[in-house]
Motif scaffolding. Sequence first.
Motif, mmCIF file in Angstrom:
data_model
loop_
_atom_site.group_PDB
_atom_site.id
_atom_site.type_symbol
_atom_site.label_atom_id
_atom_site.label_comp_id
_atom_site.label_asym_id
_atom_site.label_seq_id
_atom_site.Cartn_x
_atom_site.Cartn_y
_atom_site.Cartn_z
ATOM 1 N N LEU A 195 45.374 47.931 38.511
ATOM 2 C CA LEU A 195 45.035 48.858 39.591
ATOM 3 C C LEU A 195 43.661 49.449 39.289
ATOM 4 O O LEU A 195 43.415 49.925 38.170
ATOM 5 C CB LEU A 195 46.080 49.978 39.676
ATOM 6 C CG LEU A 195 45.777 51.152 40.614
ATOM 7 C CD1 LEU A 195 45.718 50.691 42.069
ATOM 8 C CD2 LEU A 195 46.832 52.250 40.432
ATOM 9 N N LEU A 196 42.752 49.420 40.272
ATOM 10 C CA LEU A 196 41.406 49.957 40.117
ATOM 11 C C LEU A 196 41.324 51.343 40.764
ATOM 12 O O LEU A 196 41.686 51.500 41.932
ATOM 13 C CB LEU A 196 40.382 49.042 40.783
ATOM 14 C CG LEU A 196 40.377 47.574 40.335
ATOM 15 C CD1 LEU A 196 39.361 46.777 41.153
ATOM 16 C CD2 LEU A 196 40.066 47.466 38.847
ATOM 17 N N PHE A 198 34.214 45.474 39.449
ATOM 18 C CA PHE A 198 35.375 45.267 38.578
ATOM 19 C C PHE A 198 36.257 44.145 39.126
ATOM 20 O O PHE A 198 36.738 43.287 38.382
ATOM 21 C CB PHE A 198 36.194 46.546 38.459
ATOM 22 C CG PHE A 198 35.545 47.607 37.617
ATOM 23 C CD1 PHE A 198 34.641 47.291 36.629
ATOM 24 C CD2 PHE A 198 35.847 48.951 37.821
ATOM 25 C CE1 PHE A 198 34.043 48.272 35.843
ATOM 26 C CE2 PHE A 198 35.260 49.941 37.056
ATOM 27 C CZ PHE A 198 34.355 49.596 36.059
ATOM 28 N N ARG A 199 36.477 44.161 40.439
ATOM 29 C CA ARG A 199 37.345 43.155 41.055
ATOM 30 C C ARG A 199 36.771 41.747 40.844
ATOM 31 O O ARG A 199 37.497 40.835 40.434
ATOM 32 C CB ARG A 199 37.513 43.443 42.548
ATOM 33 C CG ARG A 199 38.275 42.361 43.296
ATOM 34 C CD ARG A 199 38.422 42.688 44.771
ATOM 35 N NE ARG A 199 39.448 43.696 44.999
ATOM 36 C CZ ARG A 199 40.742 43.412 45.108
ATOM 37 N NH1 ARG A 199 41.180 42.149 45.003
ATOM 38 N NH2 ARG A 199 41.612 44.375 45.344
ATOM 39 N N LEU A 200 35.489 41.596 41.106
ATOM 40 C CA LEU A 200 34.869 40.275 40.965
ATOM 41 C C LEU A 200 34.930 39.799 39.513
ATOM 42 O O LEU A 200 35.171 38.614 39.246
ATOM 43 C CB LEU A 200 33.411 40.315 41.444
ATOM 44 C CG LEU A 200 33.214 40.525 42.948
ATOM 45 C CD1 LEU A 200 31.734 40.668 43.272
ATOM 46 C CD2 LEU A 200 33.826 39.363 43.728
ATOM 47 N N SER A 201 34.714 40.706 38.577
ATOM 48 C CA SER A 201 34.769 40.342 37.160
ATOM 49 C C SER A 201 36.173 39.928 36.748
ATOM 50 O O SER A 201 36.381 38.889 36.106
ATOM 51 C CB SER A 201 34.300 41.517 36.294
ATOM 52 O OG SER A 201 32.939 41.805 36.502
ATOM 53 N N LEU A 202 37.158 40.732 37.133
ATOM 54 C CA LEU A 202 38.529 40.490 36.690
ATOM 55 C C LEU A 202 39.160 39.295 37.386
ATOM 56 O O LEU A 202 39.992 38.593 36.803
ATOM 57 C CB LEU A 202 39.373 41.742 36.907
ATOM 58 C CG LEU A 202 39.002 42.926 36.002
ATOM 59 C CD1 LEU A 202 39.726 44.195 36.442
ATOM 60 C CD2 LEU A 202 39.316 42.608 34.547
ATOM 61 N N GLU A 203 38.785 39.055 38.642
ATOM 62 C CA GLU A 203 39.367 37.922 39.357
ATOM 63 C C GLU A 203 38.905 36.584 38.803
ATOM 64 O O GLU A 203 39.474 35.547 39.123
ATOM 65 C CB GLU A 203 39.060 38.024 40.852
ATOM 66 C CG GLU A 203 39.886 39.098 41.551
ATOM 67 C CD GLU A 203 39.617 39.188 43.044
ATOM 68 O OE1 GLU A 203 38.538 38.711 43.478
ATOM 69 O OE2 GLU A 203 40.472 39.735 43.771
#
Length: 216
Positions: free
Chosen positions: A8-9, A20-25
Amino acid sequence: MTDRIRVLLVDDQELIRLGFRLSLEAADDVEIVGEAADGQEGADLAQRLLPDVVIMDIRMPRLDGIAATARIVAEVPMARVLVVTTFDLDEYAFGALEAGASGFLLKDATSTQLIDAVRSVHRGDAILSPRATRLLIEAHATRAAPPAAAEPTNVTSRERDVLLAVGRGLNNTEIAAELFLSESTVKTHVGRLLTKLDARDRVHLVILAHRSGLVH
């Protein structure tokens, strides 16, 4: 494939959340389950979504990261909170650690560092650099805290070795290599230490190791 780490961000800056989403995905073992723009929404979503890891900003409207962390730790005890901050000297980041966060990461961390940090807190490690560990201990030492505790007597010699290593900021992989143990054995020892010393989390073990004089 094993179950993915549900993240969860929580950050009031949309572009930061997107980064963060692009990095983690990019990691096939991580799944973004939700996003929140303030601490209140983040705590509410955590209770509903039951994430494995919460990436938490500090300064946010309505409810800041410290209060949101405290709520999540109390209401979703299996979730691990990873605080993101601009400066590693940020006193608010230490407040979040005291509220139950598993560590903190700088906002300019690389994608690899972010993914590694999520994996580490998920498996039970604390994300604390040696510098951060020293500052955390110093912060506690300057407050009106109880006097230094005696070295624990209810732990085995091997548990003492593990506690010493935890106090030095080593993660489970590093402890396993140093003590010639398997990571699962180290994890078992850490779990027993948490129970025997009535410690809230791994960060609390670091503090206890320093207060008892095991680490100088």
